[in-house]
Design an enzyme around this catalytic site. Structure first.
Site, PDB file in Angstrom:
ATOM      1  N   TRP A  47      17.558  -5.558  83.236  1.00 12.00           N
ATOM      2  CA  TRP A  47      18.965  -6.125  83.448  1.00 12.00           C
ATOM      3  C   TRP A  47      19.014  -6.706  84.750  1.00 12.00           C
ATOM      4  O   TRP A  47      19.675  -7.934  84.818  1.00 12.00           O
ATOM      5  CB  TRP A  47      19.779  -4.944  83.216  1.00 12.00           C
ATOM      6  CG  TRP A  47      21.290  -5.363  83.508  1.00 12.00           C
ATOM      7  CD1 TRP A  47      22.370  -5.680  82.740  1.00 12.00           C
ATOM      8  CD2 TRP A  47      21.781  -5.298  84.850  1.00 12.00           C
ATOM      9  NE1 TRP A  47      23.270  -6.052  83.143  1.00 12.00           N
ATOM     10  CE2 TRP A  47      23.184  -5.631  84.580  1.00 12.00           C
ATOM     11  CE3 TRP A  47      21.643  -4.744  85.916  1.00 12.00           C
ATOM     12  CZ2 TRP A  47      24.278  -5.816  85.460  1.00 12.00           C
ATOM     13  CZ3 TRP A  47      22.580  -4.607  87.158  1.00 12.00           C
ATOM     14  CH2 TRP A  47      23.779  -5.134  86.753  1.00 12.00           C
ATOM     15  N   HIS A  48      18.448  -6.206  85.790  1.00 10.77           N
ATOM     16  CA  HIS A  48      18.608  -6.928  86.991  1.00 10.77           C
ATOM     17  C   HIS A  48      18.026  -8.237  87.213  1.00 10.77           C
ATOM     18  O   HIS A  48      18.430  -8.973  88.041  1.00 10.77           O
ATOM     19  CB  HIS A  48      18.007  -5.840  88.013  1.00 10.77           C
ATOM     20  CG  HIS A  48      18.855  -4.738  88.620  1.00 10.77           C
ATOM     21  ND1 HIS A  48      18.903  -3.585  87.887  1.00 10.77           N
ATOM     22  CD2 HIS A  48      19.688  -4.520  89.441  1.00 10.77           C
ATOM     23  CE1 HIS A  48      19.619  -2.790  88.336  1.00 10.77           C
ATOM     24  NE2 HIS A  48      20.439  -3.193  89.346  1.00 10.77           N
ATOM     25  N   GLY A  49      17.030  -8.494  86.309  1.00  8.66           N
ATOM     26  CA  GLY A  49      16.671  -9.716  86.664  1.00  8.66           C
ATOM     27  C   GLY A  49      15.475 -10.035  85.583  1.00  8.66           C
ATOM     28  O   GLY A  49      14.553  -9.046  85.220  1.00  8.66           O
TER      29      GLY A  49
END
Length: 519
Positions: A325-327
């Site tokens: 989700w972060h990247g």
């Protein structure tokens, strides 16, 4: 528009506050809320006007699906929920992960597909997750919204729009509906502006000051490949504190800006680097994301209801997807996987200690060792969170483990007297240049570490005036009674906040984006 910009601090924010309370006083609450929605949309469009259409589509689509979930018969509601969540994930999947997917397919199949460079819309991860939580809550009967204007405000309220905190509908909208919400209060102005200034100081003075010791190592392939033990640790620790002060600074500024309107946002950080376990760390770091992952992913996978081993698998999958989700990159997957493994080990250790009845867990030495292990594990994982590529992350981690040698600037070795002979005998190699950078890097760590590890956090500092919402108030019942350093209305604190604010404003000449804007 950035919180740490002249445009926001001296133009947008004052006008937005003034317009909101004027509309509330002269017209109506609905007019004031409409003005606030308009201002929030302007705030978002200031970055890239074309992507305002995406935000508006997301709001309209999720509001309509939410209405179906509230008004449709039980047997059809599950299908509407799946449809709504799928469209949200499809949007974030296209904008955030399409290029990543194509790159990996090309690498595996030796193809050359090209879909062009897809630009990531600002805050898509945050407003998408926030609306997924609304759909699930509507499906479960926990919330409903029949007023489109109110729903727009829930999604677009500018203090929390760009990088959270991730809020629930039931936490925010009822606060706007209170009878006293239309009346400006000087107490809210004082508390809100003070919290905002603390956050501004964290971002512009501390976080941006640390960035000079992070980028040369992490953003350069040559820098990552040639870094030695001391520079690797210096850069990794600098990033560890830079990320904390950058993101917690943003969260404080969001909480402070919302408080000026009389709104309390959920707490997002509670001194995470004081944690003595990874379990505790994730109860203190980015708390609203942890809550989302727990309530809508971990519990959705079954949580701990299907046995001990399934619980470990669910923990690992949750953190792996949290990393993604972060990247869109393998370093983020590795970071999430590391924390998933950490949590599995942490839970297994606790189960073993409970089973054998070991009675030393309250000993000060046990807590000290637990903190050291937890902090070191977090620092190593942050390397992959920051590294642009997996290869660069591996180089830095290996250097931190001593595989790239030990270099100390010759100027420093010449000043330590007989100790230099001992250092060179143990494998330390003199290097030419870089002494000033190494020393200032160490001084920044010495300056920032005690603030994060020993000083009260924002919630503790302003605890007398209930600055934030807590998911479970019982956990924090001792904050007021145990905290000795607390903000209050007096000249001493007014001077301290003024100094922090002036220092923050003076560094606006080097305006930089918040690190979490890319997520």
């Amino acid at each position: 528009m950035l919180f740490n910009s002249y445009e926001f601090i001296f133009v947008f924010f004052p006008l937005c506050v003034f317009g909101y309370f004027v509309c509330a006083r002269l017209l109506s609450l609905e007019a004031a809320l409409g003005f606030l929605v308009f201002g929030s949309l302007v705030f978002y469009a200031y970055w890239e006007p074309i992507y305002l259409l995406l935000l508006l589509f997301s709001i309209l689509f999720n509001f309509c699906v939410g209405q179906f979930l509230v008004n449709t018969k039980q047997r059809r509601r599950r299908g509407f929920l799946i449809f709504g969540v799928s469209v949200n994930l499809g949007l974030i999947g296209y904008f955030k992960y399409a290029n990543f997917f194509v790159e990996n397919v090309n690498a595996v199949l030796n193809t050359s597909w090209d879909i062009g460079n897809i630009f990531l819309p600002l805050a898509i991860s945050f407003f998408t997750f926030q609306q997924i939580s609304y759909l699930v809550d509507a499906y479960r009967g926990k919330t409903s919204e029949y007023n489109f204007l109110h729903y727009c405000l829930f999604v677009s309220f500018f203090p929390q729009l760009i990088a959270g905190p991730i809020v629930h509908h039931k936490e925010i909208i009822p606060q706007f509906m209170r009878e006293d919400s239309m009346t400006p209060k000087w107490s809210n102005f004082a508390v809100g502006i003070s919290i905002f200034m603390v956050g501004l100081f964290k971002k512009t003075v501390i976080a941006d000051g640390l960035s000079d010791y992070v980028s040369p190592v992490f953003d350069s392939v040559h820098g990552a490949q040639t870094v030695d033990f001391f520079r690797a640790w210096g850069s990794a620790l600098a990033y560890t504190f830079q990320l904390y002060f950058d993101f917690s600074g943003y969260s404080d500024m969001a909480i402070g800006a919302a408080r000026v309107f009389g709104i309390r946002l959920p707490i997002n950080f509670f001194s995470p680097y004081k944690s003595t376990s990874i379990i505790e760390f994730w109860r203190r770091w980015h708390m609203t994301l942890s809550r989302f992952l727990r309530d809508y992913l971990y519990f959705g996978l079954g949580g701990n209801r299907k046995g001990k081993y399934r619980r470990y698998i669910n923990l690992f999958i949750t953190m792996l997807l949290g990393g993604l989700w972060h990247g869109a990159g393998w370093p983020f997957v590795i970071w999430g996987g590391l924390h998933g493994a950490y949590l599995m080990i942490n839970h297994a250790w606790r189960n073993m200690v409970d089973r054998i009845g070991w009675g030393h867990t309250d000993h000060v030495l046990y807590h000290a060792m637990s903190w050291v292990i937890t902090f070191m594990a977090v620092v190593f994982a942050w390397v992959y969170f920051r590294a642009p590529t997996l290869e660069q992350g591996n180089h830095i981690v290996l250097a931190m483990l001593g595989f790239s040698g030990f270099e100390v600037p010759a100027g420093i070795l010449a000043r330590v007297g007989p100790l230099s002979d001992i250092l060179t005998a143990t494998g330390v190699v003199p290097a030419f240049g870089g002494g000033a950078v190494l020393v200032t890097n160490a001084l920044w760590i010495v300056f920032t570490a005690p603030i994060a590890l020993l000083m009260p956090n924002m919630a503790q500092l302003f605890s007398k005036y209930d600055p934030v919402l807590y998911e479970n108030d019982k956990v924090f019942t001792d904050i007021r009674s145990s905290q000795t350093i607390r903000w209050d209305y007096n000249n001493r604190w007014a001077l301290a906040i003024a100094v922090a604010g002036v220092a923050g404003v003076l560094t606006l000449q080097q305006v930089s984006e918040f690190l979490y804007f890319q997520f």
